[in-house]
Design an enzyme around this catalytic site. Sequence first.
Site, short mmCIF file in Angstrom:
data_model
loop_
_atom_site.label_atom_id
_atom_site.label_comp_id
_atom_site.label_asym_id
_atom_site.label_seq_id
_atom_site.Cartn_x
_atom_site.Cartn_y
_atom_site.Cartn_z
N HIS A 88 0.86 -1.19 0.00
CA HIS A 88 0.00 0.00 0.00
C HIS A 88 0.89 1.23 0.00
CE1 HIS A 88 -3.45 2.59 0.73
NE2 HIS A 88 -2.63 3.30 1.46
N ASP A 167 -15.18 2.19 7.26
CA ASP A 167 -14.13 3.04 6.72
C ASP A 167 -14.63 3.87 5.54
OD1 ASP A 167 -11.36 3.98 6.26
OD2 ASP A 167 -11.69 2.95 4.37
N ARG A 174 -14.47 12.40 6.60
CA ARG A 174 -13.21 13.08 6.92
C ARG A 174 -12.83 14.05 5.82
NH1 ARG A 174 -9.59 8.41 6.87
NH2 ARG A 174 -7.90 9.91 7.02
N SER A 189 -7.71 3.65 8.80
CA SER A 189 -8.39 3.57 7.51
C SER A 189 -7.65 2.63 6.57
CB SER A 189 -8.50 4.96 6.88
OG SER A 189 -8.98 4.88 5.55
N LYS A 193 -8.70 -1.85 5.90
CA LYS A 193 -8.96 -2.43 4.58
C LYS A 193 -7.94 -3.52 4.26
CE LYS A 193 -9.00 1.62 2.73
NZ LYS A 193 -9.29 3.01 2.40
#
Length: 438
Positions: A88, A167, A174, A189, A193
């Site tokens: 990620h 999320d 947000r 967050s 995931k």
Amino acid sequence: MSHAGSFDAITVIRAKRDGHALAKDQIDWVLDAYVRGEVAEEQMAALAMAILLNGMDRREIADWTAAMIASGERMDFSSLPLPTTDKHSTGGVGDKITLPLAPLVAACGAAVPQLSGRGLGHSGGTLDKLESIPGWRARLSAGEMLGVLREAGAVICAAGEGLAPADRKLYALRDVTGTVESIPLIASSIMSKKIAEGTGALVLDVKVGSGAFMKTYEDARELAGTMVGLGTDHGVRTVALLTEMSVPLGLTAGNALEVRESVEVLAGGGPADVVELTLALAREMLDAAGLPDADPAAALADGSAMDRWRRMIRAQGGDPDAPLPTARERHTVPAPASGVLTALDAYAVGVAAWRLGAGRARKEDPVQAAAGVELHAKPGDRVAAGAPLLTLHTDTPERFEAALAALGTEGAIAVAPEGSAEAAAWAGPRPTVLGRIA
């Protein structure tokens, strides 16, 4: 898991407003009730702001993340005969690394289930990039996802609706309430995931610099450490690299432009910084997956990574041989002086690409596949006055003015005379990887 009657939103908001740590059952209740619609958007907005201002300790963040995971389903790749590993990135400008990386790691013997997102603001989204390939599909069912993994060893697709729904709801909130920057909320967050995705190992690419979310090394280090801790607490082998994002990655920012550059990397070429970061992340992913002896550089050189790319694109409905879209209009930005390029600000380039049509201001906005910015030099390179420095691409030429305004901001582009101290500071290679946290 209804705790009806035992909690109310105002008590939870006040506790965090006054600087107290939230108890696990308070966290479980508030996220569950928020997904069910019992906690109103304005109440969750107030709680998010209290978290932004007062922070959370490691136990709170772990409980918050666990409650986000519990709000939806978890994926299971245990039927695959290969170890799973994923990456990620916290996002940047020209960050196309997922595209060559997923097939490269697959070619080395791991399965890569890469759930990716769309771009918002100045940072590009992986799915938007791939959608510039004719026919390619981002939305796959769980069964289709497993099918692509079996066929190609890697899949890059959108997360299903059932994955961490808390999320998705909180992310949108947000975005419109000025609470995006909270490290506990960013970390939970991302990690909710990734943990729900069911991967066995995870490598985080945490960007640092003007084009990144985290502008300073200290903030990036804190975020990376928090996320590595969360992954470890949930049984996922997690490591983070801190990487440079004050200059765009590679020589392109924009969807089809970045796909073209990614294919160049898979063909054994491409810009040095993109190749360097792709290989660094591939080694970390393979090591975390228990394949430390695999050689990703060999898989780039022998064409096996390119073979996986073609199989993956085909398995998702795309045509790897189809020509990529090109923009109808181009505008060249010349170098303002002769000397050494000492600044080409990632944020300014990202905003320019966004304004040309490569990105979106709201989640529902369309993007132009061919829009973006092409770089003809990077900081450290010699440039000649009047020679092309950037080429802007768009289908809508009325956008050039706004893009040029982004590039014209103070300090966005700078050229220093050869032999000056500023020019000397850019001599020699600069590191792409700045640090590692495990």
